[in-house]
Motif scaffolding. Structure first.
Motif, PDB file in Angstrom:
ATOM      1  N   GLU A 177       1.797   5.730 -10.075  1.00 51.58           N
ATOM      2  CA  GLU A 177       1.516   4.291 -10.137  1.00 51.58           C
ATOM      3  C   GLU A 177       2.010   3.704 -11.450  1.00 51.58           C
ATOM      4  O   GLU A 177       2.595   2.616 -11.486  1.00 51.58           O
ATOM      5  CB  GLU A 177       0.007   4.063  -9.993  1.00 51.58           C
ATOM      6  CG  GLU A 177      -0.385   2.602  -9.864  1.00 51.58           C
ATOM      7  CD  GLU A 177      -1.864   2.450  -9.565  1.00 51.58           C
ATOM      8  OE1 GLU A 177      -2.272   1.348  -9.198  1.00 51.58           O
ATOM      9  OE2 GLU A 177      -2.610   3.447  -9.702  1.00 51.58           O
ATOM     10  N   MET A 190      -1.061  10.668  -8.494  1.00 49.27           N
ATOM     11  CA  MET A 190      -1.045   9.285  -8.021  1.00 49.27           C
ATOM     12  C   MET A 190      -1.102   8.311  -9.192  1.00 49.27           C
ATOM     13  O   MET A 190      -0.428   7.282  -9.192  1.00 49.27           O
ATOM     14  CB  MET A 190      -2.226   9.063  -7.080  1.00 49.27           C
ATOM     15  CG  MET A 190      -2.124   7.807  -6.252  1.00 49.27           C
ATOM     16  SD  MET A 190      -0.825   7.917  -5.010  1.00 49.27           S
ATOM     17  CE  MET A 190      -1.646   8.874  -3.741  1.00 49.27           C
ATOM     18  N   THR A 191      -1.895   8.635 -10.185  1.00 41.22           N
ATOM     19  CA  THR A 191      -2.003   7.762 -11.365  1.00 41.22           C
ATOM     20  C   THR A 191      -0.670   7.704 -12.114  1.00 41.22           C
ATOM     21  O   THR A 191      -0.214   6.623 -12.511  1.00 41.22           O
ATOM     22  CB  THR A 191      -3.104   8.289 -12.302  1.00 41.22           C
ATOM     23  OG1 THR A 191      -4.316   8.423 -11.556  1.00 41.22           O
ATOM     24  CG2 THR A 191      -3.320   7.337 -13.455  1.00 41.22           C
ATOM     25  N   ASN A 224       0.842  -1.191   0.000  1.00 43.86           N
ATOM     26  CA  ASN A 224       0.000   0.000   0.000  1.00 43.86           C
ATOM     27  C   ASN A 224       0.885   1.251   0.000  1.00 43.86           C
ATOM     28  O   ASN A 224       0.850   2.073   0.907  1.00 43.86           O
ATOM     29  CB  ASN A 224      -0.914  -0.019   1.225  1.00 43.86           C
ATOM     30  CG  ASN A 224      -2.004   1.022   1.135  1.00 43.86           C
ATOM     31  OD1 ASN A 224      -2.237   1.582   0.079  1.00 43.86           O
ATOM     32  ND2 ASN A 224      -2.644   1.276   2.250  1.00 43.86           N
ATOM     33  N   LYS A 252       0.563   3.716  -1.753  1.00 41.90           N
ATOM     34  CA  LYS A 252      -0.243   4.924  -1.906  1.00 41.90           C
ATOM     35  C   LYS A 252      -0.482   5.609  -0.564  1.00 41.90           C
ATOM     36  O   LYS A 252      -0.529   6.835  -0.479  1.00 41.90           O
ATOM     37  CB  LYS A 252      -1.577   4.585  -2.561  1.00 41.90           C
ATOM     38  CG  LYS A 252      -1.452   4.148  -4.008  1.00 41.90           C
ATOM     39  CD  LYS A 252      -2.821   3.855  -4.607  1.00 41.90           C
ATOM     40  CE  LYS A 252      -2.684   3.410  -6.058  1.00 41.90           C
ATOM     41  NZ  LYS A 252      -3.983   3.068  -6.653  1.00 41.90           N
ATOM     42  N   SER A 272       0.615   9.281   0.099  1.00 37.94           N
ATOM     43  CA  SER A 272      -0.420  10.268   0.431  1.00 37.94           C
ATOM     44  C   SER A 272      -0.052  11.057   1.675  1.00 37.94           C
ATOM     45  O   SER A 272      -0.344  12.254   1.777  1.00 37.94           O
ATOM     46  CB  SER A 272      -1.763   9.552   0.639  1.00 37.94           C
ATOM     47  OG  SER A 272      -2.159   8.904  -0.540  1.00 37.94           O
TER      48      SER A 272
END
Lengths: 163, 167
Positions: B28, B24-25, A9, A11, A15
């Motif tokens: 990723e 974020m995209t 994770n 992200k 974040s």
């Protein structure tokens, strides 16, 4: 904190770190798009080398290195930097969500700080790095980092009489 | 540091702007790729171009070093060949064979004997019969580790004086 390379994770990690990293990168970037590119490249490089995400000094050093490299290699930006930086850094600004006039004045006072003081302030206040981590990222002593932080606060206090 | 607590508090109330939704995209996608790191196209691409020049320079330097190394190796053996030919046979033969071969036996075959009659050696009064024998002696060595054997045969002639006793 877990290692970025083994954290599925990622992200969540990003974040949490992204706003502070972007603010840090904005000191050398003229726009939020530039700052995002710098942060993206730094995070990808950091992630691929499987560094420990807890090593925030190294993460911010990576962002700083890429940002400075970004400035050096772009001649157009370098030319702008040579004129803009000398003009008390009016073009290099942190970016905040300003809510009222007092915050606007505070952001304006931040813009007047020298680069070396502002980057320490950004790392300390909005990224919550320790002086040891700041010293590691900037390759300076902890005493120097603490001194720059105090000078920055003193300058802000001086420029904001109401505080 | 207490003098600055108020301003530190005000600074912490300032919220940095959040990253854009597509960051974020893009991140990723960049993490999923092995080589490329796509960005919004704002970062200068000259950096990669410069890196290619660096790689090219390093590659050319390595290739030059390899060519020089190969050239020196081709030139070298001509000088070394004579000295190697002179010194290698002796230690290879003497040290290995002598050190590892152990004596395995001696065979003595008498294939002819001839009685040459009575003699009085050194003008003595005691007569002695002189017998001449022709033999072939074979010495054998064996290497216990390899099983190899070495055999040397040579002829020999032996003269013996046998005292004559009265009967």
């Amino acid at each position: 904190m877990e290692n970025v390379a083994t954290d599925e994770n990622w992200k969540t990690c990003f974040s949490q770190l992204a706003p502070g990293l972007l603010l840090f990168a904005r000191q050398w970037a003229r726009s939020s798009a530039d700052a995002e590119d710098i942060v993206q490249e730094a995070f990808v490089r950091f992630w691929r080398k499987q560094h420990d995400i807890a090593n925030r000094g190294l993460l911010y050093a990576t962002v700083r290195s890429i940002a400075l490299d970004f400035l050096r290699r772009d001649s157009r930006r370098a030319r702008r930097e040579s004129t803009a930086v000398s003009e008390t850094d009016q073009m290099v600004q942190p970016m905040f969500e300003v809510e009222d006039e007092s915050q606007r004045a505070l952001v304006a006072a931040l813009d007047l700080l020298p680069n070396e003081q502002r980057e320490v302030l950004v790392m300390k206040i909005w990224n919550e790095l320790t002086f040891a981590e700041i010293a590691s990222a900037l390759e300076i002593s902890q005493n120097t980092a603490a001194s720059r932080y105090r000078y920055a606060l003193a300058a802000l206090k001086k420029n904001l009489p109401s505080v | 540091m207490n003098d600055f607590s108020d301003i530190e508090s005000k600074l912490r109330k300032l919220r940095p702007v959040q990253p854009s939704a597509d960051l974020m995209t893009r991140l990723e996608r960049a993490l999923a790729e092995e080589t490329a790191t796509p960005t919004a196209g704002v970062l200068p691409r000259e950096r990669r171009f410069h890196f290619n020049w660096l790689s090219l320079g390093l590659g050319l330097a390595a290739a030059t070093a390899l060519v020089l190394f190969a050239f020196l190796r081709l030139e070298g053996p001509v000088q070394k060949r004579s000295s190697l030919a002179a010194i290698t046979p002796a230690p290879a033969f003497s040290t290995n064979s002598n050190a590892q071969f152990v004596p395995a036996g001696l065979t003595q075959v008498v294939y002819r004997t001839r009685d040459e009659g009575l003699h009085f050696p050194n003008n003595s009064g005691q007569p002695m019969r002189r017998v001449r024998s022709h033999t072939s002696e074979t010495l054998r060595w064996r290497n216990p580790t390899t099983g190899a054997s070495l055999r040397i045969s040579y002829p020999s002639e032996e003269v013996s004086l046998v005292p004559v006793t009265g009967q």
